[in-house]
Design an enzyme around this catalytic site. Structure first.
Site, short mmCIF file in Angstrom:
data_model
loop_
_atom_site.label_atom_id
_atom_site.label_comp_id
_atom_site.label_asym_id
_atom_site.label_seq_id
_atom_site.Cartn_x
_atom_site.Cartn_y
_atom_site.Cartn_z
N GLY A 409 0.83 -1.20 0.00
CA GLY A 409 0.00 0.00 0.00
C GLY A 409 0.86 1.25 0.00
N SER A 410 0.35 2.31 0.59
CA SER A 410 1.02 3.62 0.54
C SER A 410 2.31 3.69 1.34
CB SER A 410 0.06 4.71 1.03
OG SER A 410 -1.00 4.89 0.11
#
Length: 668
Positions: A409-410
């Site tokens: 993810g981020s």
């Protein structure tokens, strides 16, 4: 015609004469053939050469089974038997000969060699004579004369113990209670005691009865039923209050912190027959334990030590050969059990993993996976209820998660930024103009676009991109670099190579094949795409931001020096690391940041959240989410935590993780 008859009679008489005068094998020939069979351990064939008296004493089956078993149990290899010539004193003896021979062999207990003398006797059968060997057990080992027997004993080494950085035992050898029954003391309460004891020990009544019915059991025997953990004194007291039930202490492997360290320590259990066959002969015995998971398995050779062996005569105590056992070596880890327990307590009701590092040295302070299991169950036994529950759990409590790979993810965004800065395609203070919530490179993307959370900012620099976790900014960053540059940069952060670590870690990957499209490149730049990272690797990948731009080599085994070993030097400039830390401070301390809530006073943490959407498509309504947070103390620089929790959809996403992770810095 007369000549033919005379010739035929002559041939018949000659043939009869040859048969009647057939030559008996010499004693030397007989011994030579016997020695060849002996060297090949062909006990069936050897039996045929024994004297009648020997055959009366021992059957062929018993002979073969006995001596084959002795050689197998002793681990006999490189057997070499050589025979000499008939003793000169026997030249005139027509019915008995003495032939000296030498024996040498390698055994589990070491080399054995000796000299002995074989007695051969001339014996008659129905139609012929033959020299037969007057066998006795001293042929096998010289010390076995006069009806003595041989005992072959394995000596188990003490297994090395596993300690945390402060000497706290994580896997130890200790005396534990073993509950059992003395049959003669049961009296008329036998059935009642068995019934009550079965309930207390979580055994069946049949289990207990079978043990009491073993052939060796006498009235005054102690029949062991079950070992129990050292902290179960109440159970021991209740069990031994029953008539005929008592206890003894036995040495056992024990895991004091149970499920909190299960995936780290792993466990040992008794070796199986199949496993024993695969091991080098003499290194294990049928009573050995073997490491099955975790460090018990990874460091089996070091922890295990070397089995000792002793071949001796029990009647006299005379030792034929002996190899001393060599105890295993201890493992001293960098793990801090306090940090380990704190992280586990936050994760125990979820499915996920957490890693804590000392970011300047790379020392691993904690490796946690949940759900977990109590490794002591493999030592002391499981109840049916516990075993079924563990095996039915879809989150697989027996499998560690800190070394498996997941979409980051981020949390990948700071790493992507570092690569851009290093390659000059990204400047921290340079603002990108980004309008709207959606963006695509050009019409070739069709209906696909990158979406960001908020469109408030239109002029976005690195600090604000990190604080607001702007997907469009980081998609453009990846495209500005191009696939080759981005891929090379990711490899400097350890992608596509084995993590140099003392515990097996699944290799992190950039894509299933390669970044072969702009859409995949853009998605990878903000942490979606096909990228996979392990929690341990992700934690390590943040170490360059803590100090000077070096990717620190993670370590699990304690060493004398606390200086860091570098995995890859200067993966980002020192200035670039400072710029990234500035943005990550904002993620936690700026109210716009995804890790701002809950506010925890007294901590100085920079970090990044991430939510990995596990969907088959953008329209997938049933997809799940993994929540991430990676953070480090930017003032003290003594703690870095990476935490991943699965199935955080409908629970606040990565915000659910932030609250748990922040507590680690508060209590540190």
């Amino acid at each position: 015609m007369l000549k033919k008859c005379i010739l035929l009679v002559f041939l018949c008489v000659g043939l009869i004469g040859l048969i009647g005068c057939s030559k008996t094998d010499s004693p030397e020939d007989r011994m030579e053939a016997f020695v060849k069979q002996w060297n090949d351990q062909q006990f069936d064939d050897m039996y045929q050469s024994l004297t009648k008296d020997v055959k009366k004493e021992i059957s062929k089956k018993d002979f073969v089974n006995r001596y084959k078993a002795i050689y197998e149990q002793a681990g006999v290899k490189n057997l070499k038997v050589t025979a000499g010539e008939v003793d000169k004193d026997d030249q005139d003896n027509k019915t008995m000969k003495h032939i000296p021979y030498k024996v040498s062999m390698n055994t589990n207990a070491g080399k054995v060699s000796f000299k002995n003398t074989a007695v051969l006797k001339l014996e008659k059968t129905d139609d012929e004579e033959s020299w037969n060997i007057d066998w006795d057990p001293s042929f096998i080992f010289k010390q076995l004369a006069d009806d003595k027997t041989v005992q072959i004993m394995s000596i188990e080494p003490k297994r090395g113990q596993i300690y945390d950085k402060n000497g706290k035992g994580l896997a130890v050898n200790t005396d534990v209670p073993e509950i059992g029954i003395v049959p003669g003391e049961l009296g008329d309460k036998k059935e009642k005691v068995i019934k009550e004891l079965a309930k207390k020990l979580d055994l069946t009544e049949d289990d207990i009865k079978k043990k009491l019915d073993q052939g060796w059991v006498k009235d005054d025997s102690f029949v062991p039923l079950k070992k129990v953990k050292p902290d179960q004194e109440k159970l021991v007291s209740e069990a031994t209050s029953l008539q005929g039930v008592t206890r003894t202490n036995v040495s056992s492997r024990y895991y004091p912190y149970g499920e909190k360290t299960a995936h780290l320590t792993g466990y040992v259990r008794a070796i199986t027959a199949e496993e024993l066959k695969k091991k080098k002969e003499g290194t294990y015995s049928d009573t050995s334990n073997i490491g099955i998971a975790g460090l018990e398995n990874v460091y089996e050779d070091k922890l295990r030590g070397t089995t000792g062996w002793k071949i001796y005569v029990p009647q006299t105590g005379e030792v034929i050969a002996e190899k001393k056992a060599k105890d295993g070596e201890d493992l001293h880890l960098t793990i801090d059990i306090k940090t380990q327990m704190k992280l586990y307590d936050e994760l125990k009701d979820d499915s996920g993993a957490a890693v804590a590092l000392q970011p300047k040295t790379g020392e691993t302070l904690a490796l946690v996976s949940a759900p977990s299991y109590d490794p002591n169950g493999f030592i002391f036994g499981w109840s049916d209820k516990e075993w079924k529950k563990l095996n039915k759990d879809k989150n697989n409590p027996f499998s560690a998660k800190f070394n498996k790979t997941y979409a980051p993810g981020s949390t990948i965004k700071p790493i992507a930024a570092a690569i851009g800065i290093k390659n000059g395609t990204l400047k921290a203070d340079e603002k990108k103009t980004i309008k709207g919530k959606e963006w695509q490179k050009d019409s070739s993307w069709g209906g696909y676009s990158v979406t960001r959370v908020s469109e408030r900012l239109q002029q976005v620099d690195l600090e604000n991109a990190l604080i607001t976790s702007d997907n469009i900014y980081f998609a453009q960053n990846a495209l500005d670099m191009g696939a080759d540059t981005f891929t090379k940069g990711l490899k400097t952060f350890g992608f596509s190579e084995d993590v140099p670590y003392e515990f097996p870690i699944q290799k992190s990957s950039i894509a299933n094949d390669k970044l072969d499209s702009d859409i995949l490149l853009a998605d990878t730049g903000y942490g979606q795409g096909q990228m996979q990272m392990s929690p341990l690797h992700l934690a390590t990948a943040y170490t360059p931001f803590v100090d000077n731009g070096d990717l620190v080599k993670p370590t699990l085994i304690k060493k004398d020096s606390q200086t860091a070993d570098v995995w890859h030097k200067q993966v980002v400039t020192k200035e670039g690391a400072a710029d990234i830390t500035k943005g990550l401070k904002g993620v936690v301390e700026d109210e716009r940041g995804s890790a701002y809530q809950p506010v925890v006073k007294g901590i100085t943490v920079a970090g990044k959240t991430g939510t990995a959407e596990l969907k088959t498509s953008k329209d997938d309504k049933d997809g799940t989410e993994n929540g991430w947070f990676v953070g480090y103390d930017y003032e003290n620089k003594d703690l870095l935590v990476a935490m991943m929790i699965q199935n955080v959809q409908d629970r606040g996403g990565s915000h659910y993780v932030v609250e748990k992770a922040k507590k680690q810095f508060q209590s540190n």
